[in-house]
Design a protein around this motif. Structure first.
Motif: not given
Ligand code: HEM
Ligand code: HEM
Length: 177
Positions: A95-115
């Motif tokens: 459960y933890l790993t799935l949540l962490a993967l989704a969050v890190t995937g999101y931050i990786g894109l969002a923090a460089r301003g990608r839609a």
């Protein structure tokens, strides 16, 4: 060994196999997006990947809430305590790993301003600052996190098959219709 009488409920069973399928397809398209040799394929694979990853994230949260309000059926009494602890630990870490993967995937894109489009229906809002270091760190965590997921899944699926074919204690049927 005596098979357990009780199974997971239909909602838990549906959520389990839905998540399993979504994760499998998300991983395949994640890898395609990284190794594709055309920009078009990379874009399409990433759109599918991030959409499924997001859906899996929402479903996993719902699943955790469901699980907390609907306890799992008791494991067979004859199962050694060490195995029960190992199973609970692996499930928690999954459960933890799935949540962490989704969050890190999101931050990786969002923090460089990608839609971040979800299936072309809407874009996820940016809730993190624009920060290159944050983006790269998060993306690295996302990339390496996949190996944690593979290791946990190997343990998880290996244990499920071992119980089904060797111990024959009905554990797999608890998670089946
Ligand atoms: C639980 C869900 C997820 C899983 C299991 C997952 C898994 C993966 C995997 C295995 C890769 C290939 C990495 C590589 O080999 O370098 C990947 C790449 C990628 N994922 Fe995810 N992912 C998930 C969710 C997300 C979400 C929600 C987003 C964005 C909102 C996302 C964004 C990306 C991006 C941008 C890449 C390609 C860039 C890179 O990190 O190398 N992922 N993902
Ligand atoms: C991406 C793939 C998968 C993920 C993320 C996953 C995750 C999980 C999690 C988190 C649980 C714990 C449920 C709970 O008590 O809250 C669980 C239970 C279970 N999973 Fe999976 N699973 C996956 C694939 C599979 C596969 C392929 C099999 C069978 C070969 C399987 C067999 C089972 C069984 C039998 C249980 C119930 C164990 C028990 O009775 O306590 N899973 N799974």
């Amino acid at each position: 060994m005596q098979p357990p009488n009780e199974k997971f409920g239909p909602v838990a069973i549906f959520l389990h196999w839905f998540t399993a399928l979504a994760i499998l397809v998300a991983v395949i398209f994640g890898l395609v997006s990284v190794y594709a040799d055309s920009a078009e394929l990379t874009r399409t694979a990433l759109l599918i990947h991030q959409s499924l990853g997001f859906i899996a994230f929402v479903v996993v949260i719902f699943r955790i809430v469901w699980r907390m309000t609907h306890p799992a059926p008791p494991l067979p009494e004859a199962m050694p305590q060490s195995q029960k602890i190992a199973a609970a630990t692996t499930h928690g870490l999954l459960y933890l790993t799935l949540l962490a993967l989704a969050v890190t995937g999101y931050i990786g894109l969002a923090a460089r301003g990608r839609a971040i489009s979800i299936a072309g229906l809407f874009d996820l809002p940016r809730v993190v600052p624009l920060d290159r270091v944050l983006s790269v760190t998060s993306q690295n965590l996302h990339d390496y996190g996949q190996y944690v997921l593979y290791a946990l899944l190997a343990l998880h699926v290996g244990a499920a098959l071992y119980h089904h074919f060797v111990v024959k204690d009905g554990i797999l049927r608890r998670m089946w219709r």
